[in-house]
Enzyme design. Structure first.
Site, PDB file in Angstrom:
ATOM      1  N   LYS A   8       3.975  38.860  -3.245  1.00  0.00           N
ATOM      2  CA  LYS A   8       2.760  38.778  -3.802  1.00  0.00           C
ATOM      3  C   LYS A   8       1.750  39.802  -3.134  1.00  0.00           C
ATOM      4  O   LYS A   8       2.177  40.975  -2.550  1.00  0.00           O
ATOM      5  CB  LYS A   8       2.021  37.379  -3.202  1.00  0.00           C
ATOM      6  CG  LYS A   8       2.925  36.186  -3.808  1.00  0.00           C
ATOM      7  CD  LYS A   8       2.446  34.863  -3.641  1.00  0.00           C
ATOM      8  CE  LYS A   8       1.870  34.303  -5.112  1.00  0.00           C
ATOM      9  NZ  LYS A   8       1.386  32.957  -5.034  1.00  0.00           N
ATOM     10  N   ARG A  36       0.761  -1.205   0.156  1.00  0.00           N
ATOM     11  CA  ARG A  36      -0.103   0.027  -0.005  1.00  0.00           C
ATOM     12  C   ARG A  36       0.938   1.230  -0.149  1.00  0.00           C
ATOM     13  O   ARG A  36       0.662   2.175  -0.767  1.00  0.00           O
ATOM     14  CB  ARG A  36      -1.127  -0.114   1.143  1.00  0.00           C
ATOM     15  CG  ARG A  36      -1.697   1.211   1.461  1.00  0.00           C
ATOM     16  CD  ARG A  36      -2.372   1.448   0.090  1.00  0.00           C
ATOM     17  NE  ARG A  36      -3.088   0.465  -0.657  1.00  0.00           N
ATOM     18  CZ  ARG A  36      -3.488   0.479  -2.032  1.00  0.00           C
ATOM     19  NH1 ARG A  36      -3.061   1.772  -2.654  1.00  0.00           N
ATOM     20  NH2 ARG A  36      -4.095  -0.230  -2.452  1.00  0.00           N
ATOM     21  N   LYS A  60       2.042  24.517  -4.025  1.00  0.00           N
ATOM     22  CA  LYS A  60       0.789  24.017  -3.454  1.00  0.00           C
ATOM     23  C   LYS A  60       1.061  22.363  -3.394  1.00  0.00           C
ATOM     24  O   LYS A  60       0.258  21.803  -4.416  1.00  0.00           O
ATOM     25  CB  LYS A  60      -0.273  24.331  -4.476  1.00  0.00           C
ATOM     26  CG  LYS A  60      -0.393  25.727  -4.247  1.00  0.00           C
ATOM     27  CD  LYS A  60      -1.838  26.264  -4.961  1.00  0.00           C
ATOM     28  CE  LYS A  60      -1.902  27.914  -4.951  1.00  0.00           C
ATOM     29  NZ  LYS A  60      -2.897  28.394  -5.828  1.00  0.00           N
ATOM     30  N   GLU A  70       4.621  39.692  -7.869  1.00  0.00           N
ATOM     31  CA  GLU A  70       3.290  39.712  -8.524  1.00  0.00           C
ATOM     32  C   GLU A  70       2.502  40.757  -8.945  1.00  0.00           C
ATOM     33  O   GLU A  70       2.415  41.436  -7.891  1.00  0.00           O
ATOM     34  CB  GLU A  70       2.604  38.511  -7.436  1.00  0.00           C
ATOM     35  CG  GLU A  70       1.247  38.339  -8.000  1.00  0.00           C
ATOM     36  CD  GLU A  70       0.225  37.687  -7.108  1.00  0.00           C
ATOM     37  OE1 GLU A  70       0.105  36.155  -7.205  1.00  0.00           O
ATOM     38  OE2 GLU A  70      -0.263  38.138  -6.082  1.00  0.00           O
ATOM     39  N   ASP A 113      -0.942  37.907 -12.921  1.00  0.00           N
ATOM     40  CA  ASP A 113      -1.780  37.140 -12.034  1.00  0.00           C
ATOM     41  C   ASP A 113      -3.296  37.082 -12.442  1.00  0.00           C
ATOM     42  O   ASP A 113      -3.971  38.319 -12.346  1.00  0.00           O
ATOM     43  CB  ASP A 113      -1.837  37.466 -10.257  1.00  0.00           C
ATOM     44  CG  ASP A 113      -2.634  36.245  -9.570  1.00  0.00           C
ATOM     45  OD1 ASP A 113      -2.550  35.054 -10.096  1.00  0.00           O
ATOM     46  OD2 ASP A 113      -3.226  36.597  -8.725  1.00  0.00           O
TER      47      ASP A 113
END
Length: 305
Positions: A184, A117, A152, A219, A240
């Protein structure tokens, strides 16, 4: 990916992407996984399977895809039992069709079943990421755009998931917050205190504190931010959630003064248009955060003893 998806041959090896994994962090991931999955051993196999029984099994692809995690699969099997023999029939980055045998395992049946597994979970996820990446790369073919991942990723599995992106022909963005500056929208809001007129001045002062080898990216989410950011001498400007028309205008405004990255609203339906807008990089969180594990199975062919 659907069962009928068509994937062009993967170019990861042709373009010289690094398809090796460091042994120590992989072993650490596997040790944690087995400590979670079998903290006191596999009581089912201990109850039902004779200690001397041996088994041969194949890692079988039930859908087409791109292979990633070959050595991780092998290492998982052999961490449980160094005597388990693993024959890798395909290499990382290889394309396969449904029904393809990817690897063959022979050893003590209890060991194979205990490792099954963990080994499958990792190779299924890695191959899914490689397969999805290859689809994006194919759609951007013929443009200058490089397909990259983002941060992410699944906590604790970033090194494997980024490797899988490379197996699919993609490239990696910064590995962590410690690797490069990426300012950002929230950074800019705090930094300027609501006074956008100071943006160039503040970015320029920040860049002056960096070593010359540290990459500086900013950004923007509006067209009127592009010139003030470029005036600070940044290395990359991220556009963005720009529309296609805005991306084309943004690329024209930048005019080679910085690398242009596109991010936001990137999927298999939009990526070709985004790439054609002339951007240098397309970063896609969906390469890692929304993929469903590829359908691979470990099927026992033969038992003895």
């Amino acid at each position: 990916m659907t069962e009928n998806s068509v994937i062009a041959p993967v170019a990861a090896k042709a373009v010289g992407l690094d398809l090796t994994l460091p042994a120590a962090p992989v072993r650490e991931i596997l040790e944690r996984a087995f400590a979670e999955d079998a903290p006191g051993g596999d009581i089912t196999s201990q109850l039902l399977i004779p200690a001397g029984a041996r088994a041969t099994a194949v890692l079988n692809a039930r859908v087409p895809g791109v292979f990633s995690g070959a050595t991780v699969f092998r290492d998982a099997m052999q961490l449980v039992d160094p005597g388990t023999e693993v024959e890798l029939l395909l290499a990382d980055g290889d394309r396969f069709d449904a029904g393809t045998h990817l690897a063959r395992v022979s050893g003590r049946a209890r060991s194979v079943l205990l490792a099954e597994r963990v080994a499958l979970n990792l190779v299924q996820r890695m191959s899914a990421i490689a397969t999805r990446t290859a689809e994006f790369v194919q759609l951007a073919e013929g443009t200058r755009a490089r397909i990259t991942d983002t941060r992410k990723t699944t906590p604790g599995l970033r090194i494997l998931e980024r490797f899988a992106v490379r197996c699919g022909g993609g490239a990696n963005h910064r590995y962590s917050l410690s690797d490069a500056v990426l300012a950002k929208d929230n950074h800019l809001a705090v930094m300027t205190g609501g006074d956008p007129a100071r943006l160039t001045e503040l970015l320029r002062a920040a860049k002056a504190q960096l070593g010359h080898t540290t990459h500086f990216e900013v950004e923007v989410d509006r067209m009127d931010q592009i010139e003030p950011v470029l005036a600070a001498g940044v290395d990359t400007i991220m556009l963005d959630n720009f529309t296609l028309d805005e991306l084309r205008q943004g690329v024209a405004l930048v005019a080679g003064r910085a690398r242009v990255e596109a991010s936001g609203n990137v999927n298999l339906n939009t990526v070709a248009g985004i790439a054609a807008a002339g951007v240098d990089v397309i970063s896609i969180g969906a390469l890692t955060h929304t993929v469903a594990s590829l359908d691979l199975g470990l099927d026992v062919e033969l038992t003895a003893g």
